[in-house]
Design an enzyme around this catalytic site. Structure first.
Site, short mmCIF file in Angstrom:
data_model
loop_
_atom_site.label_atom_id
_atom_site.label_comp_id
_atom_site.label_asym_id
_atom_site.label_seq_id
_atom_site.Cartn_x
_atom_site.Cartn_y
_atom_site.Cartn_z
N LYS A 1 0.85 -1.18 0.00
CA LYS A 1 0.00 0.00 0.00
C LYS A 1 0.89 1.24 0.00
O LYS A 1 2.04 1.19 0.44
CB LYS A 1 -0.89 -0.02 1.24
N CYS B 1 -1.13 11.59 -6.89
CA CYS B 1 -1.45 12.42 -5.73
C CYS B 1 -1.51 13.89 -6.13
O CYS B 1 -0.79 14.33 -7.02
CB CYS B 1 -0.38 12.25 -4.66
N THR C 1 -6.44 3.96 -11.23
CA THR C 1 -7.89 3.98 -11.40
C THR C 1 -8.36 5.13 -12.28
O THR C 1 -7.71 6.17 -12.37
CB THR C 1 -8.60 4.07 -10.04
N THR D 1 -8.41 -5.34 -7.58
CA THR D 1 -9.76 -5.42 -7.02
C THR D 1 -10.21 -6.86 -6.79
O THR D 1 -10.95 -7.15 -5.84
CB THR D 1 -10.75 -4.69 -7.95
#
Length: 302
Positions: free
Chosen positions: A45, A130, A193, A266
């Site tokens: 992560k 980001c 995404t 996912t």
């Protein structure tokens, strides 16, 4: 005998299947479901220089063909990650890829420099989706000049090979791929995404508190394959393909389109064993098609 080994920037993976950042924790969370040593690599992560609380809830919504999330890269910060998660990952015979996030170039560099002394880290994956606070909230990953600049700066400080993770929310993703390559990137991972929105018609409000979120899952798979194919013909560095992989067939499409490795995301939420299922499915395909070396499949579709 079949050979499933691939190489990313000189780091050999026993097979091309990795985890997608943000869908597998940092490995510990899935340890009781998956033997991490079976994987080509574990991608953690996102990790920032300090703890991030993430976005307000609700942060996840189910959609047809996948899901949306607006987690906001919640993470415990680099020091907790290095003392808690890296020692756990070091127990396994798998490559470790650390996803790095930040709001500014300086924040990215702080994490990159801290990781430079960690021998358990094989590769860095730089999340450039980001918000760039110094550029009016525009994402690093949506401007070719910004992509090249931040890639070049990170390469100056990184001790591990650098993978730049590209955003699909652009007009032409090959421009970003070329910019990352020009900045010295060792590899690309794509796609992140797609930005979407879901409305709760009963409450007559946004399904996510953030209003918009990242769309992932099977619905985006054809889009991701197309983008990987385009970038594979635009750059000369390895690509890690991701976006809606739920079975070996999905993964093989990416490889045939030009990806050296793939990342399962996912699907892990629905099937914690998804990564191993994909690995075994690729092996079965190679045997049935009499393919001895997976590298002969990379970019085989022209």
């Amino acid at each position: 005998m079949i050979n499933t080994k691939v190489s990313i920037a000189g780091i050999e993976l026993k097979n091309p299947v990795m985890t997608a950042s943000g869908t597998f924790g940092s490995g510990m969370e899935y340890g009781e479901f998956v033997d991490l040593s079976r994987l080509g690599a574990v991608v953690t992560k996102g990790v920032a220089n300090v703890p991030w609380p993430g976005n307000p809830t609700p942060r996840v919504a189910e959609i047809r063909g996948g899901m949306m999330n607006a987690i906001g890269l919640q993470n415990p910060g680099i020091e907790t990650f290095c003392t808690r998660d890296l020692p756990f990952l070091a127990q396994f015979d798998t490559a470790v890829v650390v996803n790095v996030c930040g709001h500014t170039t300086e924040e990215y560099l702080e994490v990159v420099e801290r990781l430079s002394v960690e021998s358990a880290v094989d590769l860095l994956e730089i999340n450039i989706s980001c918000p760039n606070v110094k550029c009016g909230g525009i994402s690093f990953g949506q401007n070719p000049d910004s992509v090249e600049e931040i890639t070049r700066e990170i390469k100056k400080h990184a001790k591990q090979p650098v993978i730049m993770k590209l955003s699909p929310n652009v007009t032409d993703i090959t421009e970003l791929a070329r910019a990352a390559e020009a900045g010295g990137a060792d590899a690309l991972s794509m796609i992140n995404t797609l930005t979407g929105m879901k409305i709760d018609i009963i409450r007559r409000t946004f399904a996510l508190a953030n209003q918009t979120g990242g769309v992932s899952g099977p619905a985006i798979h054809p889009i991701a394959v197309r983008m990987v194919y385009q970038c594979a013909h635009a750059v000369n560095i390895p690509i890690i393909g991701m976006g809606g992989i739920s079975c070996a067939e999905d993964a093989l499409e990416f490889i045939l389109a030009g990806a050296t490795a793939v990342a399962v995301g996912t699907a892990n939420f629905r099937n914690p064993h998804a990564t191993v299922d994909v690995i075994e499915g690729i092996e079965d395909y190679m045997r049935s098609q009499k393919v001895d070396d997976i590298r002969t499949l990379i970019g085989a579709v022209r």
